[in-house]
Design a protein around this motif. Structure first.
Motif, short mmCIF file in Angstrom:
data_model
loop_
_atom_site.label_atom_id
_atom_site.label_comp_id
_atom_site.label_asym_id
_atom_site.label_seq_id
_atom_site.Cartn_x
_atom_site.Cartn_y
_atom_site.Cartn_z
N ALA A 182 0.83 -1.21 0.00
CA ALA A 182 0.00 0.00 0.00
C ALA A 182 0.86 1.26 0.00
O ALA A 182 0.58 2.21 -0.73
CB ALA A 182 -0.93 -0.01 1.21
N ALA A 183 1.92 1.27 0.81
CA ALA A 183 2.81 2.43 0.84
C ALA A 183 3.50 2.63 -0.50
O ALA A 183 3.67 3.76 -0.97
CB ALA A 183 3.85 2.26 1.95
N GLY A 184 3.89 1.53 -1.15
CA GLY A 184 4.51 1.63 -2.47
C GLY A 184 3.56 2.17 -3.52
O GLY A 184 3.95 2.99 -4.37
N LEU A 185 2.30 1.74 -3.47
CA LEU A 185 1.32 2.24 -4.43
C LEU A 185 1.03 3.72 -4.21
O LEU A 185 0.90 4.49 -5.17
CB LEU A 185 0.04 1.42 -4.34
N VAL A 186 0.93 4.13 -2.95
CA VAL A 186 0.70 5.55 -2.66
C VAL A 186 1.90 6.38 -3.10
O VAL A 186 1.76 7.46 -3.68
CB VAL A 186 0.38 5.75 -1.16
N ALA A 187 3.11 5.87 -2.84
CA ALA A 187 4.32 6.59 -3.26
C ALA A 187 4.38 6.70 -4.78
O ALA A 187 4.75 7.75 -5.32
CB ALA A 187 5.56 5.89 -2.72
N ALA A 188 4.03 5.62 -5.49
CA ALA A 188 4.02 5.67 -6.96
C ALA A 188 2.99 6.67 -7.46
O ALA A 188 3.23 7.36 -8.45
CB ALA A 188 3.72 4.27 -7.51
N SER A 189 1.87 6.76 -6.77
CA SER A 189 0.84 7.72 -7.18
C SER A 189 1.30 9.16 -6.93
O SER A 189 1.09 10.04 -7.77
CB SER A 189 -0.45 7.44 -6.42
N LEU A 190 1.90 9.40 -5.77
CA LEU A 190 2.32 10.76 -5.43
C LEU A 190 3.48 11.25 -6.30
O LEU A 190 3.57 12.44 -6.59
CB LEU A 190 2.70 10.84 -3.96
N THR A 191 4.36 10.35 -6.70
CA THR A 191 5.52 10.76 -7.51
C THR A 191 5.26 10.65 -9.00
O THR A 191 6.14 10.97 -9.79
CB THR A 191 6.74 9.90 -7.15
N HIS A 192 4.06 10.21 -9.39
CA HIS A 192 3.66 10.06 -10.79
C HIS A 192 4.64 9.18 -11.57
O HIS A 192 5.00 9.47 -12.71
CB HIS A 192 3.54 11.43 -11.47
N VAL A 193 5.03 8.06 -10.96
CA VAL A 193 5.92 7.11 -11.61
C VAL A 193 5.19 6.39 -12.74
O VAL A 193 5.78 6.10 -13.78
CB VAL A 193 6.46 6.10 -10.57
N VAL A 194 3.92 6.11 -12.53
CA VAL A 194 3.13 5.41 -13.53
C VAL A 194 2.45 6.45 -14.42
O VAL A 194 1.58 7.19 -13.95
CB VAL A 194 2.07 4.50 -12.85
N PRO A 195 2.82 6.54 -15.69
CA PRO A 195 2.25 7.59 -16.55
C PRO A 195 0.97 7.14 -17.24
O PRO A 195 0.63 5.97 -17.29
CB PRO A 195 3.36 7.80 -17.58
N GLY A 196 0.27 8.12 -17.77
CA GLY A 196 -0.86 7.88 -18.66
C GLY A 196 -2.07 7.26 -18.00
O GLY A 196 -2.42 7.56 -16.86
N ARG A 197 -2.72 6.41 -18.78
CA ARG A 197 -3.97 5.80 -18.36
C ARG A 197 -3.81 4.95 -17.11
O ARG A 197 -4.66 4.96 -16.22
CB ARG A 197 -4.53 4.95 -19.50
N PHE A 198 -2.72 4.19 -17.02
CA PHE A 198 -2.52 3.33 -15.85
C PHE A 198 -2.28 4.14 -14.58
O PHE A 198 -2.72 3.76 -13.50
CB PHE A 198 -1.39 2.34 -16.10
N GLY A 199 -1.62 5.27 -14.71
CA GLY A 199 -1.46 6.17 -13.57
C GLY A 199 -2.79 6.76 -13.12
O GLY A 199 -3.05 6.91 -11.93
N TYR A 200 -3.63 7.08 -14.10
CA TYR A 200 -4.98 7.58 -13.80
C TYR A 200 -5.78 6.53 -13.06
O TYR A 200 -6.45 6.81 -12.07
CB TYR A 200 -5.65 7.97 -15.12
N TRP A 201 -5.72 5.28 -13.53
CA TRP A 201 -6.43 4.19 -12.88
C TRP A 201 -5.88 3.94 -11.48
O TRP A 201 -6.64 3.62 -10.56
CB TRP A 201 -6.33 2.93 -13.70
#
Length: 102
Positions: free
Chosen positions: A48-67
């Motif tokens: 969960a912490a990794g997913l929140v960190a990935a969301s906050l730092t915008h590591v995942v771009p585009g549609r998958f980041g939006y999802w």
């Protein structure tokens, strides 16, 4: 993608996940089992912490980041609704329960 846009555009879905969490908290029965092991709980917390960190730092771009952002917000709404529903059910059930015999 900004969070206010996500919230305003998907407000119905967010309210739906909040209500779903509320209903699940209301109908859930208290489990007196062992639950999750400490090792599993740590792995889930790290995930969960990794997913929140990935969301906050915008590591995942585009549609998958939006999802990812939308999924995390919906999951947070669900997690807020669960204890509220359980708490309100406890208040209602404890109020209507007959007094214990002495």
């Amino acid at each position: 993608m900004t969070m206010p846009y996500l919230v305003s555009f998907h407000l119905g879905w967010l309210i739906g996940s909040l209500l779903l969490g509320f209903c699940m908290g209301w109908i859930s029965v208290v489990q007196r089992g062992n639950g999750t092991s400490k090792v599993t709980a740590r792995w889930l917390a790290a995930l969960a912490a990794g997913l929140v960190a990935a969301s906050l730092t915008h590591v995942v771009p585009g549609r998958f980041g939006y999802w990812l952002d939308l999924g995390l917000i919906m999951f947070a709404c669900y997690l807020v609704g669960c204890p509220v529903g359980a708490w309100l059910r406890d208040r209602v059930v404890s109020r209507t329960a007959p007094p214990a015999a002495v």
